[in-house]
Every structure is written in structure tokens, then in C-alpha cells.
Write an enzyme that holds these catalytic residues in place. Structure first.
Site, PDB file in Angstrom:
ATOM      1  N   CYS A 121      -4.596 -23.142  -8.015  1.00 22.80           N
ATOM      2  CA  CYS A 121      -4.214 -21.736  -7.821  1.00 22.80           C
ATOM      3  C   CYS A 121      -5.356 -20.875  -8.339  1.00 22.80           C
ATOM      4  O   CYS A 121      -5.164 -19.974  -9.153  1.00 22.80           O
ATOM      5  CB  CYS A 121      -2.890 -21.407  -8.502  1.00 22.80           C
ATOM      6  SG  CYS A 121      -2.837 -21.752 -10.272  1.00 22.80           S
ATOM      7  N   GLY A 181       7.435 -27.375  -9.675  1.00 23.90           N
ATOM      8  CA  GLY A 181       7.583 -26.628  -8.423  1.00 23.90           C
ATOM      9  C   GLY A 181       7.121 -27.417  -7.219  1.00 23.90           C
ATOM     10  O   GLY A 181       7.794 -27.449  -6.177  1.00 23.90           O
ATOM     11  N   LYS A 182       5.977 -28.073  -7.335  1.00 22.41           N
ATOM     12  CA  LYS A 182       5.471 -28.881  -6.226  1.00 22.41           C
ATOM     13  C   LYS A 182       6.345 -30.124  -6.019  1.00 22.41           C
ATOM     14  O   LYS A 182       6.513 -30.587  -4.892  1.00 22.41           O
ATOM     15  CB  LYS A 182       4.018 -29.296  -6.479  1.00 22.41           C
ATOM     16  CG  LYS A 182       3.041 -28.160  -6.712  1.00 22.41           C
ATOM     17  CD  LYS A 182       2.813 -27.353  -5.464  1.00 22.41           C
ATOM     18  CE  LYS A 182       1.633 -26.383  -5.617  1.00 22.41           C
ATOM     19  NZ  LYS A 182       1.707 -25.520  -6.817  1.00 22.41           N
TER      20      LYS A 182
END
Length: 247
Positions: A174, A59-60
Site C-alpha cells: 500500500c 483483510g486480505k
């Protein structure tokens, strides 16, 4: 505009939409998008070497690719996770090199002292996602947080070696826990005097942020550190700390 919030109720099966299959968009929490844009904020990445260290599901990697990166490298210790990135890259039309890391960070020796930006999305408790999985809170033990802190510090040290003088290092979790966030950042800073803080405000100039977003995020920043949470920003919980290697 790079981020859209889908307000439909009930939400549709987004992955079944033709736009998703064609690679025109991905699904990602807003907080995750924000830390990607902060990472490259204020930098010219058009010819840069950018490393997504601990790339996980990618995702990053995709978030960094949106910023016009010169050479993009996604690194992780799990080939299974790297293999899962491939279809996402292909669907989005993103060119990135995948690197398998050894247990002690082997596999990126050629990048030592040569990366313009290294993003470390470190393994963590995932407590920032408890709003979606509240049952996970009952499974986390204090000794696990300490283990993760030590692991995060070791990973940060390995990733820092890749950053060239004048380059940027970004630490992200996170997590909502001080033991994984401020404690790890404090220990890294004490052990790496050659890395100086980069104020979050200096990275908010990224054109992906609206004026309202800049004002909103600036309220949560404390110098070079930023905390996001469901209560303050309406996102998953995230922590980010920005550094530049003295050159």
C-alpha cells in the site's frame, strides 16, 4: 456483487450495524479488494492451497476466502496480529489456519513448493494511505524506505519458496514509492529467473470485476504490474505485481 461504496453523509457507525456484527460484510478499501481479486483471477482455487503471507489484520485473508479457496493459511510474525484475525474469521464464518512465522520465515516448512497461490502484502511505508493520514508523510525518512526495500525483498524470497511449479506469487504494497514497488519487483525478478510475469489483463477475468472495472483497471496496468492511487482509481495507493513459477 462483492463491493459496495457507502455514500451516506455523514457516514454511520458501520461497526454498530447488525449486518456487520452478523458477519455479512467487512470494511475494506476498494483498492485492497481489487488486489485480492486480481491475485486469484484466472485460477481455480476450489481445491487450492492459498497462503496470505504477512497477513496482518486479516483483510486480505478475508478477500481471498471470498474466492472459494480450498485450504487457506494466514501467516504473520506477530501473534498479536494473528489473534486479531480470529474474531474477523469467526464473524465471517471463514475457516483459515493461522501460522506464526519466525524472524527468518520459520513455521511453514511443510508448505515449501506446495502452495497454489501466495499473496505477499509486504510491510511498507503505508504511503498509499496518506490521503487519510497526511501527517505520516513528514515522519518517513529515506533510509527507512531503503530498509523496507531490503526487508520486502527478503520476505518475497521466503514466500516464493512456498509456491509450487505453475503456482502464482503476488507482491502487494500500500505504497506509492518506487523504492518499495518497482525497485523491489525489479530486484526480485533479477534474482528469481524461475518466476515469469503474469499479465494483469489475464487476471481481470475474475467474475467479481464488472466490465467497467476491467476496462478501468486495464488502463493502469503495465504488463504484470498495477498501480492504483487516489488520483487515478479513487482508492488508496496500491502496487501489485503478479508472477507464475515456471513448471
Amino acid at each position: 456483487m462483492w463491493g459496495l461504496r457507502l455514500a451516506a453523509e455523514p457516514p454511520p457507525n458501520v461497526q454498530a450495524l447488525e449486518g456487520f456484527k452478523a458477519g455479512r460484510f467487512e470494511i475494506q478499501d476498494e483498492g485492497s479488494q481489487m488486489v485480492c481479486w486480481l491475485s486469484g483471477g484466472g485460477l481455480d482455487l476450489s481445491g487450492a492451497v492459498v497462503v496470505d503471507y504477512c497477513a496482518g489484520g486479516g483483510g486480505k485473508t478475508l478477500g481471498l476466502a471470498q474466492q472459494g479457496v480450498g485450504t487457506l493459511i494466514a501467516a504473520d510474525i506477530s501473534m498479536k496480529r494473528l489473534d486479531a484475525i480470529r474474531p474477523r474469521l469467526e464473524r465471517a464464518g471463514v475457516d483459515a489456519e493461522l501460522r506464526l512465522l519466525g524472524a527468518d520465515g520459520e513455521g511453514v516448512e511443510d508448505l515449501v513448493g506446495g502452495a497454489d497461490l501466495v499473496l505477499v502484502d509486504a510491510p511498507c511505508s503505508g504511503s498509499g494511505t496518506w490521503r487519510r493520514r497526511p501527517e505520516d508523510a513528514w515522519r518517513l525518512k529515506a533510509d527507512e524506505v531503503e530498509r523496507l526495500h531490503k526487508l520486502q525483498l527478503a520476505i518475497l524470497g521466503r514466500a516464493a519458496a512456498l509456491v509450487k511449479p505453475g503456482g502464482r506469487l503476488v507482491y502487494v504494497t500500500c505504497s506509492m514509492l518506487t523504492g518499495e514497488n518497482e525497485k523491489t519487483a525489479d530486484a526480485f525478478e533479477a534474482a528469481h529467473q524461475d518466476f515469469r510475469p503474469v499479465a494483469v489483463g489475464d487476471a481481470l477475468g475474475n467474475p467479481a470485476f464488472s466490465d467497467a472495472a476491467r476496462e478501468h483497471l486495464a488502463r493502469f496496468a503495465k504488463g504484470h504490474r498495477l498501480r492504483l492511487s487516489p488520483a487515478t482509481s479513487g482508492t488508496d495507493g496500491f502496487f501489485a505485481a503478479l508472477y507464475e513459477r515456471a513448471g
